[in-house]
Design a protein around this motif. Sequence first.
Motif, mmCIF file in Angstrom:
data_model
loop_
_atom_site.group_PDB
_atom_site.id
_atom_site.type_symbol
_atom_site.label_atom_id
_atom_site.label_comp_id
_atom_site.label_asym_id
_atom_site.label_seq_id
_atom_site.Cartn_x
_atom_site.Cartn_y
_atom_site.Cartn_z
ATOM 1 N N UNK A 54 51.638 88.726 59.188
ATOM 2 C CA UNK A 54 52.146 87.500 59.003
ATOM 3 C C UNK A 54 51.059 86.977 57.259
ATOM 4 N N UNK A 55 50.370 87.316 57.038
ATOM 5 C CA UNK A 55 50.133 87.588 55.821
ATOM 6 C C UNK A 55 50.661 88.641 54.651
ATOM 7 N N UNK A 56 51.221 89.553 55.189
ATOM 8 C CA UNK A 56 52.088 90.302 54.958
ATOM 9 C C UNK A 56 53.490 90.073 54.587
ATOM 10 N N UNK A 57 53.943 89.387 55.407
ATOM 11 C CA UNK A 57 55.728 88.866 55.071
ATOM 12 C C UNK A 57 54.956 87.134 54.478
ATOM 13 N N UNK A 58 54.458 86.964 54.284
ATOM 14 C CA UNK A 58 54.433 85.806 53.301
ATOM 15 C C UNK A 58 53.790 86.008 51.941
ATOM 16 N N UNK A 59 53.348 86.993 52.129
ATOM 17 C CA UNK A 59 53.500 87.837 50.301
ATOM 18 C C UNK A 59 54.878 87.879 49.903
ATOM 19 N N UNK A 60 55.450 88.792 50.987
ATOM 20 C CA UNK A 60 57.147 89.379 50.471
ATOM 21 C C UNK A 60 57.563 88.112 49.723
ATOM 22 N N UNK A 61 57.536 87.085 50.754
ATOM 23 C CA UNK A 61 58.069 85.969 50.263
ATOM 24 C C UNK A 61 57.805 85.923 49.387
ATOM 25 N N UNK A 62 56.688 84.998 49.551
ATOM 26 C CA UNK A 62 56.497 84.420 47.559
ATOM 27 C C UNK A 62 57.101 85.290 46.929
ATOM 28 N N UNK A 63 56.976 86.451 46.730
ATOM 29 C CA UNK A 63 57.185 87.538 45.538
ATOM 30 C C UNK A 63 59.023 87.906 45.509
ATOM 31 N N UNK A 64 59.689 87.455 46.405
ATOM 32 C CA UNK A 64 61.159 87.420 46.632
ATOM 33 C C UNK A 64 61.276 86.154 45.707
ATOM 34 N N UNK A 65 60.600 85.169 46.469
ATOM 35 C CA UNK A 65 61.135 83.813 45.488
ATOM 36 C C UNK A 65 60.709 83.398 44.468
ATOM 37 N N UNK A 66 59.637 84.087 44.047
ATOM 38 C CA UNK A 66 58.632 83.923 43.079
ATOM 39 C C UNK A 66 57.795 82.203 42.914
ATOM 40 N N UNK A 67 57.458 81.972 44.094
ATOM 41 C CA UNK A 67 56.445 80.497 44.424
ATOM 42 C C UNK A 67 55.825 81.110 45.274
ATOM 43 N N UNK A 68 54.065 80.231 44.328
ATOM 44 C CA UNK A 68 53.254 80.501 45.195
ATOM 45 C C UNK A 68 53.312 79.512 46.144
#
Length: 326
Positions: A54-68
């Motif tokens: 879960x943590x890894x997926x959210x981190x990757x998603x945040x990186x892809x959209x550029x939003x915390x």
Amino acid sequence: MSNSISLLSLFHYFHTFLVMRYPNLRHLEIFRTLTQTLSVTETARLLNITQPAVSKAIAQLQDSVGIQMFKRVRGRLQASEDTLRLLAETERLLNQVTLFSDEVTALHEARHGRLSVAAVPALAIGAIAGTVGSFMRSHPKVKVDLSAEMSSRIVTEVAQHRVELGFIHGDPQNLNIRAVPMGESEMVCQFRSDHRLAKKDLISPQDLAGEPLVLLSPASPPNHLIRESFAKVGVHPDVVAEVNASHLSGEITSHTGVAFVDPMSVAANRSRTTICRRFHPSVVLRVYAISSALRPMSRIATEFQSLAQASIHKAIAAAQRAVDRG
């Protein structure tokens, strides 16, 4: 060496653009669940994955959209306003994916879709029309287009993919057409109930010498077989009319003459003034279901064809019984 570096750079560019710029559906599903639960532990439990996943997926998603998307306040996760806005779009997108998946499943189960069917008139107004009604009852979300055409026309329509499933008389003998035998009947003679031949159970070419005859059109498979049966015994058929559908003969023979007709057509258009008798030598009328040999049949068409075969068998048997009863 420079070419290798360029290709490697290009690969990383497309990987970043396609993978990082456009998050996958699994990441969005995790994002939606985490936004709703605000708990990594609960999200992992609901999706049956590990907490690190879960943590890894959210981190990757945040990186892809550029939003915390999330921050911790007093040890608890909190979603930002931007995250809540993205949640609404995520819900809409995942709902569309669910609808798409449901539609694919429905197509596999032949629940949704559209089917185009063409049949020769004798079948269209009887067995195939009945099949459409039965099929619509069990497949209410499938739309069926049914038309009555001549066999040659149906072969053309199927070969050109304008009709998916056709029901015709005679083998089309076309390499682009898949033909499946559905059953067979025999042409019968139709005439007035007070005709001189009414007392006979079996009609021969000799019985019809000098009699005005109504035949199916020359393009229909039985026409030449009937003419051959007359030629073999040296009788010249006195053909006064040719029609492209058997049900058109009823009105003609209610006045005069003898018509060669498909018994299924007669059964679908019962007449109080005419009767039918068997003809010898028999002229076999074979029914085929046809579809394009260049593409697989849809599941909807396959199910319809199976249902139609049962209906055709029943119609043929009922028509022959009606002829035998006179």
